[in-house]
Design an enzyme around this catalytic site. Sequence first.
Site, PDB file in Angstrom:
ATOM      1  N   TYR A 145       0.859  -1.185   0.000  1.00  0.00           N
ATOM      2  CA  TYR A 145       0.000   0.000   0.000  1.00  0.00           C
ATOM      3  C   TYR A 145       0.893   1.232   0.000  1.00  0.00           C
ATOM      4  O   TYR A 145       1.918   1.277   0.694  1.00  0.00           O
ATOM      5  CB  TYR A 145      -0.898   0.023   1.237  1.00  0.00           C
ATOM      6  CG  TYR A 145      -1.664   1.327   1.400  1.00  0.00           C
ATOM      7  CD1 TYR A 145      -2.924   1.491   0.845  1.00  0.00           C
ATOM      8  CD2 TYR A 145      -1.096   2.401   2.087  1.00  0.00           C
ATOM      9  CE1 TYR A 145      -3.617   2.693   0.974  1.00  0.00           C
ATOM     10  CE2 TYR A 145      -1.774   3.596   2.222  1.00  0.00           C
ATOM     11  CZ  TYR A 145      -3.032   3.749   1.661  1.00  0.00           C
ATOM     12  OH  TYR A 145      -3.702   4.941   1.789  1.00  0.00           O
ATOM     13  N   GLU A 233      -3.391   7.614  -3.957  1.00  0.00           N
ATOM     14  CA  GLU A 233      -3.468   6.362  -3.204  1.00  0.00           C
ATOM     15  C   GLU A 233      -3.339   5.206  -4.183  1.00  0.00           C
ATOM     16  O   GLU A 233      -4.150   5.087  -5.107  1.00  0.00           O
ATOM     17  CB  GLU A 233      -4.774   6.254  -2.422  1.00  0.00           C
ATOM     18  CG  GLU A 233      -4.836   4.997  -1.557  1.00  0.00           C
ATOM     19  CD  GLU A 233      -6.126   4.891  -0.771  1.00  0.00           C
ATOM     20  OE1 GLU A 233      -6.053   4.718   0.456  1.00  0.00           O
ATOM     21  OE2 GLU A 233      -7.212   4.973  -1.399  1.00  0.00           O
TER      22      GLU A 233
END
Length: 423
Positions: A145, A233
């Site tokens: 991530y 993101e």
Amino acid sequence: MECFFFDLFIVHLRHKIFIKMNLHEYQGKSILNSFGVATQRGIVVDKAEDAVAAAKKLTEETGTGWYVVKAQIHAGGRGKGQVEETGSNGVVLAKGIDHVEEKVKGILGGHLVTAQTNGKGKKVNKVLIAEDVYYPGASQPSEFYMSVLLDREKGRNIIMYSTEGGMDIEHVAETTPHLIFKEEIDPRVGLQAFQSRKIAFNLGLSGEAFKQMTKFVTALYAAYEGCDASMFEINPVLKTSDDKIIAVDAKVTLDDNALFRHKDYAEMRDKTEEDPMDVEASEAGLNYVKLDGNVACMVNGAGLAMATMDIIKLSGGNPANFLDVGGTADAERVQKAFGLILKDPNVKAILINIFGGIVRCDRVAQGVVDAYKAMGNIPVPIIVRLQGTNAEEAKKLIDESGLNVHSAVLLQEAADKVKEVLA
């Protein structure tokens, strides 16, 4: 005495969110590619009959024969979400070109319901046909991530990253917070090479994968700064079985205030993904945020709006909106504001609170009267408090209009009238 400061903070936060522009995954990836960030390749289509041709073209470019079909909506959780009409997930695998059109038909045109949408879901107008980067038969890849955003408390950008890619970062933060890392960027010097290496090291990489990750992080941060983003993101960032580092997904949010520098990005706005009332307000030049109360307010200035909302709360009502008409409160602008307010069936009264500094109070009062007459009938009482330049003339205009409009001079008087009409 009850205070409304917490609610005001929420309003302020929602207003800040409102001035950001979200992009679709395929748009975000195109920006990343322009800055040298490696991404999962794909072709976007808006018709099911174009799916096979897109898949063939993608195969020519990538050499892969499996595809991932992804719904393009402004919401997360697409893979776990379901298309209401077909039961299909929002992200599905097509094991061969013969399955692509069928998978696209299961998503395109339907309403995808995810954890980030309401119960009705969002209509899928486009799908992305992407390469399968998990290489059938190859060794298990690694998922990470990574996001880039502003730490408002410190006034610095941060890169937040984790070894737990492919999962909801909120769940990771709650259950295993030690697996989330943050790298703070000094704005005076920008991202340094040792920081990119530190990120790659903390992700447990070595060899060629380590080198590729440092390049990826450097390019990602350059993209974030270069396009004036509010947030990037990437979930997941993938280390493939042959040590390539690529962005499999991309959530990109741009700052509206910087779009004058990026005309090409401004054209990426998809208004069908936004709340229709927000779009209408934006096109009318009104700062509007819908709330859940019963008393609408119309003001000129954010600070005055907050004070007005306090007054509404203290009078026994609840604010139905945040609405700043700005300094040009003429009849046309006031009429548009009324139109927005009256679309909310919960509104039982309207409080107009204007300070006449740049704009004259009598001009605003005339605008209210003209807008009221032009709309034929406004079914809820209106309280108008005007202070500043030509306030006396404004009050006279309101009092002599013969309309269902109540004038006030003091804030307390306005509050009392709100309480009175709600009784």
